[in-house]
Design a protein around this motif. Structure first.
Motif, mmCIF file in Angstrom:
data_model
loop_
_atom_site.group_PDB
_atom_site.id
_atom_site.type_symbol
_atom_site.label_atom_id
_atom_site.label_comp_id
_atom_site.label_asym_id
_atom_site.label_seq_id
_atom_site.Cartn_x
_atom_site.Cartn_y
_atom_site.Cartn_z
ATOM 1 N N ALA A 10 0.825 -1.198 0.000
ATOM 2 C CA ALA A 10 0.000 0.000 0.000
ATOM 3 C C ALA A 10 0.858 1.245 0.000
ATOM 4 O O ALA A 10 1.945 1.277 0.571
ATOM 5 C CB ALA A 10 -0.914 0.012 1.212
ATOM 6 N N SER A 11 0.367 2.273 -0.641
ATOM 7 C CA SER A 11 1.031 3.574 -0.623
ATOM 8 C C SER A 11 -0.048 4.642 -0.556
ATOM 9 O O SER A 11 -1.216 4.391 -0.816
ATOM 10 C CB SER A 11 1.903 3.767 -1.862
ATOM 11 O OG SER A 11 1.128 3.692 -3.038
ATOM 12 N N GLY A 12 0.359 5.841 -0.203
ATOM 13 C CA GLY A 12 -0.604 6.928 -0.109
ATOM 14 C C GLY A 12 -0.929 7.235 1.336
ATOM 15 O O GLY A 12 -0.043 7.430 2.153
ATOM 16 N N ARG A 13 -2.217 7.229 1.665
ATOM 17 C CA ARG A 13 -2.638 7.593 3.007
ATOM 18 C C ARG A 13 -2.185 6.574 4.029
ATOM 19 O O ARG A 13 -1.733 5.503 3.686
ATOM 20 C CB ARG A 13 -4.159 7.755 3.054
ATOM 21 C CG ARG A 13 -4.660 8.885 2.187
ATOM 22 C CD ARG A 13 -6.124 9.159 2.413
ATOM 23 N NE ARG A 13 -6.598 10.281 1.607
ATOM 24 C CZ ARG A 13 -7.801 10.789 1.705
ATOM 25 N NH1 ARG A 13 -8.666 10.290 2.573
ATOM 26 N NH2 ARG A 13 -8.165 11.802 0.939
ATOM 27 N N THR A 14 -2.331 6.891 5.275
ATOM 28 C CA THR A 14 -1.828 6.067 6.357
ATOM 29 C C THR A 14 -2.410 4.661 6.287
ATOM 30 O O THR A 14 -3.578 4.431 6.576
ATOM 31 C CB THR A 14 -2.150 6.701 7.710
ATOM 32 O OG1 THR A 14 -1.669 8.044 7.720
ATOM 33 C CG2 THR A 14 -1.491 5.917 8.825
ATOM 34 N N PHE A 15 -1.556 3.729 5.894
ATOM 35 C CA PHE A 15 -1.984 2.342 5.725
ATOM 36 C C PHE A 15 -2.506 1.760 7.021
ATOM 37 O O PHE A 15 -3.499 1.042 7.043
ATOM 38 C CB PHE A 15 -0.793 1.534 5.199
ATOM 39 C CG PHE A 15 -0.995 0.049 5.240
ATOM 40 C CD1 PHE A 15 -0.379 -0.734 6.208
ATOM 41 C CD2 PHE A 15 -1.787 -0.575 4.292
ATOM 42 C CE1 PHE A 15 -0.545 -2.102 6.228
ATOM 43 C CE2 PHE A 15 -1.969 -1.943 4.301
ATOM 44 C CZ PHE A 15 -1.343 -2.703 5.273
ATOM 45 N N SER A 16 -1.837 2.074 8.108
ATOM 46 C CA SER A 16 -2.167 1.431 9.376
ATOM 47 C C SER A 16 -3.543 1.802 9.892
ATOM 48 O O SER A 16 -4.041 1.192 10.828
ATOM 49 C CB SER A 16 -1.104 1.772 10.421
ATOM 50 O OG SER A 16 -1.045 3.165 10.628
ATOM 51 N N SER A 17 -4.184 2.797 9.310
ATOM 52 C CA SER A 17 -5.508 3.223 9.753
ATOM 53 C C SER A 17 -6.635 2.486 9.042
ATOM 54 O O SER A 17 -7.804 2.720 9.343
ATOM 55 C CB SER A 17 -5.678 4.727 9.523
ATOM 56 O OG SER A 17 -4.742 5.451 10.283
ATOM 57 N N TYR A 18 -6.284 1.631 8.100
ATOM 58 C CA TYR A 18 -7.288 0.944 7.308
ATOM 59 C C TYR A 18 -7.372 -0.533 7.660
ATOM 60 O O TYR A 18 -6.357 -1.188 7.902
ATOM 61 C CB TYR A 18 -6.984 1.076 5.815
ATOM 62 C CG TYR A 18 -7.250 2.463 5.275
ATOM 63 C CD1 TYR A 18 -6.265 3.429 5.323
ATOM 64 C CD2 TYR A 18 -8.486 2.776 4.731
ATOM 65 C CE1 TYR A 18 -6.508 4.703 4.831
ATOM 66 C CE2 TYR A 18 -8.733 4.041 4.234
ATOM 67 C CZ TYR A 18 -7.745 4.998 4.295
ATOM 68 O OH TYR A 18 -7.991 6.256 3.817
ATOM 69 N N ASP A 19 -8.589 -1.032 7.668
ATOM 70 C CA ASP A 19 -8.786 -2.471 7.703
ATOM 71 C C ASP A 19 -8.565 -3.012 6.294
ATOM 72 O O ASP A 19 -8.920 -2.369 5.308
ATOM 73 C CB ASP A 19 -10.192 -2.801 8.177
ATOM 74 C CG ASP A 19 -10.418 -2.314 9.593
ATOM 75 O OD1 ASP A 19 -11.262 -1.424 9.780
ATOM 76 O OD2 ASP A 19 -9.734 -2.814 10.491
ATOM 77 N N MET A 20 -7.950 -4.156 6.226
ATOM 78 C CA MET A 20 -7.575 -4.723 4.929
ATOM 79 C C MET A 20 -8.289 -6.045 4.694
ATOM 80 O O MET A 20 -8.477 -6.831 5.629
ATOM 81 C CB MET A 20 -6.061 -4.940 4.873
ATOM 82 C CG MET A 20 -5.248 -3.657 5.034
ATOM 83 S SD MET A 20 -5.557 -2.463 3.723
ATOM 84 C CE MET A 20 -4.962 -3.375 2.297
ATOM 85 N N GLY A 21 -8.656 -6.251 3.452
ATOM 86 C CA GLY A 21 -9.336 -7.489 3.116
ATOM 87 C C GLY A 21 -8.812 -8.092 1.831
ATOM 88 O O GLY A 21 -8.177 -7.410 1.014
#
Length: 121
Positions: free
Chosen positions: A23-34
């Motif tokens: 991932a790149s761009g906005r803060t990855f760690s703030s997103y749930d991933m699926g």
């Protein structure tokens, strides 16, 4: 968030593959991933998800016990370890990002381009 999935390929039944999604761009760690998958002629279906807040994981019944989702926030990457693969696992696999973990594609705002997984019998 831009997502780039990789790691797909051709494998025999019973084999393993590990998919990665960078991932790149906005803060990855703030997103749930699926992870989702779509076989020819079928709708896109949920495979697994992981929460950003506490690392909770969720799996489709069809992959439970065989697939493992994990994430490395320092590397902005989410993984899908797939073991004991079956021919019915053949599909294009997509990674996606959401603000809350879910099992419906519409709940995810960002998508990667997909990587092909083919399992031969």
């Amino acid at each position: 968030v831009q997502l780039q999935a990789s790691g797909g390929g051709l494998v025999q039944a019973g084999g393993s593959l590990r998919l990665s999604c960078a991932a790149s761009g906005r803060t990855f760690s703030s997103y749930d991933m699926g992870w989702f998958r779509q076989a020819p002629g079928k709708e896109r279906e949920f495979v697994a998800a992981i929460s950003w807040s506490d690392g909770s994981t969720y799996y489709a019944d069809s992959v439970k016990g065989r697939f493992t989702i994990s994430r490395d926030n320092a590397k902005n990457t989410v993984y899908l370890q797939m073991n004991s693969l079956k021919p019915e696992d053949t599909a294009v696999y997509y990674c996606a990002a959401a603000t809350a973990p879910g099992v419906i594609p519409g709940e995810y705002a960002y998508w990667g381009q997909g990587t092909q997984v083919t399992v031969s019998s």
